[in-house]
Design an enzyme around this catalytic site. Sequence first.
Site, PDB file in Angstrom:
ATOM      1  N   HIS A  41     -31.709 -27.456   2.394  1.00 25.92           N
ATOM      2  CA  HIS A  41     -32.494 -27.857   1.224  1.00 25.92           C
ATOM      3  C   HIS A  41     -31.682 -28.866   0.418  1.00 25.92           C
ATOM      4  O   HIS A  41     -30.500 -29.096   0.685  1.00 25.92           O
ATOM      5  CB  HIS A  41     -32.860 -26.634   0.374  1.00 25.92           C
ATOM      6  CG  HIS A  41     -31.690 -25.973  -0.280  1.00 25.92           C
ATOM      7  ND1 HIS A  41     -30.724 -25.273   0.436  1.00 25.92           N
ATOM      8  CD2 HIS A  41     -31.305 -25.888  -1.596  1.00 25.92           C
ATOM      9  CE1 HIS A  41     -29.820 -24.785  -0.405  1.00 25.92           C
ATOM     10  NE2 HIS A  41     -30.144 -25.159  -1.625  1.00 25.92           N
TER      11      HIS A  41
ATOM     12  N   ASP B  99     -25.039 -28.938  -3.776  1.00 25.51           N
ATOM     13  CA  ASP B  99     -23.932 -28.304  -3.067  1.00 25.51           C
ATOM     14  C   ASP B  99     -24.199 -28.181  -1.572  1.00 25.51           C
ATOM     15  O   ASP B  99     -23.307 -27.784  -0.818  1.00 25.51           O
ATOM     16  CB  ASP B  99     -23.601 -26.933  -3.673  1.00 25.51           C
ATOM     17  CG  ASP B  99     -24.803 -26.008  -3.782  1.00 25.51           C
ATOM     18  OD1 ASP B  99     -25.920 -26.506  -3.960  1.00 25.51           O
ATOM     19  OD2 ASP B  99     -24.624 -24.773  -3.710  1.00 25.51           O
ATOM     20  N   HIS B 100     -25.398 -28.547  -1.139  1.00 28.81           N
ATOM     21  CA  HIS B 100     -25.740 -28.497   0.282  1.00 28.81           C
ATOM     22  C   HIS B 100     -26.019 -29.883   0.872  1.00 28.81           C
ATOM     23  O   HIS B 100     -26.270 -29.988   2.078  1.00 28.81           O
ATOM     24  CB  HIS B 100     -26.969 -27.611   0.496  1.00 28.81           C
ATOM     25  CG  HIS B 100     -26.748 -26.197   0.096  1.00 28.81           C
ATOM     26  ND1 HIS B 100     -26.443 -25.197   0.990  1.00 28.81           N
ATOM     27  CD2 HIS B 100     -26.758 -25.607  -1.137  1.00 28.81           C
ATOM     28  CE1 HIS B 100     -26.292 -24.056   0.336  1.00 28.81           C
ATOM     29  NE2 HIS B 100     -26.465 -24.284  -0.945  1.00 28.81           N
TER      30      HIS B 100
ATOM     31  N   HIS C 198     -20.782 -18.971   0.580  1.00 34.85           N
ATOM     32  CA  HIS C 198     -21.547 -19.491  -0.560  1.00 34.85           C
ATOM     33  C   HIS C 198     -21.364 -18.589  -1.780  1.00 34.85           C
ATOM     34  O   HIS C 198     -22.292 -18.012  -2.320  1.00 34.85           O
ATOM     35  CB  HIS C 198     -23.034 -19.599  -0.180  1.00 34.85           C
ATOM     36  CG  HIS C 198     -23.855 -20.409  -1.147  1.00 34.85           C
ATOM     37  ND1 HIS C 198     -24.493 -19.831  -2.224  1.00 34.85           N
ATOM     38  CD2 HIS C 198     -24.159 -21.722  -1.180  1.00 34.85           C
ATOM     39  CE1 HIS C 198     -25.161 -20.756  -2.884  1.00 34.85           C
ATOM     40  NE2 HIS C 198     -24.973 -21.920  -2.275  1.00 34.85           N
TER      41      HIS C 198
ATOM     42  N   HIS D 246     -30.432 -29.123  -2.768  1.00 33.07           N
ATOM     43  CA  HIS D 246     -29.569 -28.921  -3.911  1.00 33.07           C
ATOM     44  C   HIS D 246     -28.227 -29.558  -3.584  1.00 33.07           C
ATOM     45  O   HIS D 246     -27.814 -29.610  -2.424  1.00 33.07           O
ATOM     46  CB  HIS D 246     -29.413 -27.429  -4.225  1.00 33.07           C
ATOM     47  CG  HIS D 246     -30.552 -26.879  -5.028  1.00 33.07           C
ATOM     48  ND1 HIS D 246     -30.917 -25.549  -5.002  1.00 33.07           N
ATOM     49  CD2 HIS D 246     -31.410 -27.493  -5.896  1.00 33.07           C
ATOM     50  CE1 HIS D 246     -31.954 -25.365  -5.814  1.00 33.07           C
ATOM     51  NE2 HIS D 246     -32.271 -26.515  -6.355  1.00 33.07           N
TER      52      HIS D 246
ATOM     53  N   HIS E 297     -36.674 -19.908  -1.863  1.00 31.34           N
ATOM     54  CA  HIS E 297     -35.761 -20.507  -2.828  1.00 31.34           C
ATOM     55  C   HIS E 297     -36.597 -21.367  -3.780  1.00 31.34           C
ATOM     56  O   HIS E 297     -37.716 -21.748  -3.426  1.00 31.34           O
ATOM     57  CB  HIS E 297     -34.718 -21.348  -2.086  1.00 31.34           C
ATOM     58  CG  HIS E 297     -33.502 -21.677  -2.881  1.00 31.34           C
ATOM     59  ND1 HIS E 297     -32.739 -20.729  -3.514  1.00 31.34           N
ATOM     60  CD2 HIS E 297     -32.901 -22.881  -3.144  1.00 31.34           C
ATOM     61  CE1 HIS E 297     -31.717 -21.314  -4.131  1.00 31.34           C
ATOM     62  NE2 HIS E 297     -31.802 -22.621  -3.923  1.00 31.34           N
TER      63      HIS E 297
ATOM     64  N   ASP F 189     -29.431 -20.627   0.917  1.00 36.34           N
ATOM     65  CA  ASP F 189     -30.007 -20.159  -0.336  1.00 36.34           C
ATOM     66  C   ASP F 189     -31.406 -19.568  -0.179  1.00 36.34           C
ATOM     67  O   ASP F 189     -32.372 -20.280   0.122  1.00 36.34           O
ATOM     68  CB  ASP F 189     -30.039 -21.309  -1.332  1.00 36.34           C
ATOM     69  CG  ASP F 189     -28.651 -21.823  -1.660  1.00 36.34           C
ATOM     70  OD1 ASP F 189     -27.715 -21.501  -0.903  1.00 36.34           O
ATOM     71  OD2 ASP F 189     -28.504 -22.539  -2.657  1.00 36.34           O
TER      72      ASP F 189
END
EC number: 3.1.26.11
Length: 301
Positions: free
Chosen positions: A63, A67-68, A262, A65, A141, A204
């Site tokens: 996805h 941090d990914h 994570h 976000h 999520h 997530d």
Amino acid sequence: MSVRELVVLGTASQVPTRHRNHNGYLLRWDGEGILFDPGEGTQRQMLRAGVAAHDLNRICVTHFHGDHSLGLAGVIQRINLDRVPHEVTAHYPLSGRRFFDRLRYATAYRETVALTEAPVATDGVLAVTPAYTLDAHRLSHPVESYGYRLTEPDGRRMLPERLAAHGIKGPDVGRIQREGSLNGVPLDEVSEIRRGQRFAFVMDTRLCDGVHTLAEGCDLLVIESTFLDEDEALATDHGHLTAGQAARAARDAGVRHLVLTHFSQRYPDPGEFERQARAAGYEGELTVAHDLLRVPVPKRR
């Protein structure tokens, strides 16, 4: 020699720390490399872990976000700078194509590599190769998110004692494998199914059907456990799992090796994730991930 292992490049959720980089995970599967969720700093972590751009065949983003996915810009540009000679395929949620485009073309550079985009729009198979089938399943999520699962085709294990009992040896072993029978002896009589290995990557998400589907029967499961159990309400509200929830999902799915990752920066003691996972009843092999760790895919039983 074939290698099947997970190389952990980063393990932090949302905010990197002095000891944890943003997410990043490379799965080495024989001669291929699949990079999952390259967060900020992934290119440098690859250097520290001895991972080259040439090692990458696929990039899978769960996805969008940061941090990914913030590391996509650097990784894609490095693939082009190093003139990777083979095709690289990128999978990501179709609904986030605008984010992928922005990251792919965040700055000026010379494109030299065939980067193929194969976005994910629904549950199902993404790719079939001789070595594995890659499929995706929707997670729960606040933004659209998919987990990924890699399944090796089942094979056959020849049984020497049964072959000997039927006088089958030398070139005839290959012949019965190709033809399915030999002199009235069926292949099933002298062999058994060798179950293909299975790997899943679950980031997530709240608990949902996708988590259980992805985890089912896995030899190696990499799964987020952002929160500890005492913060379960907070985890649910933000679309995440706790250590106990992740462990129970792995336990119920028969996972052989569970890798928790994570982690929220609010928790100073990584050992508490392991303690809560064990308290939840998971009895298989368990790893609380840290940056630059290498985790081999378990050998077949």
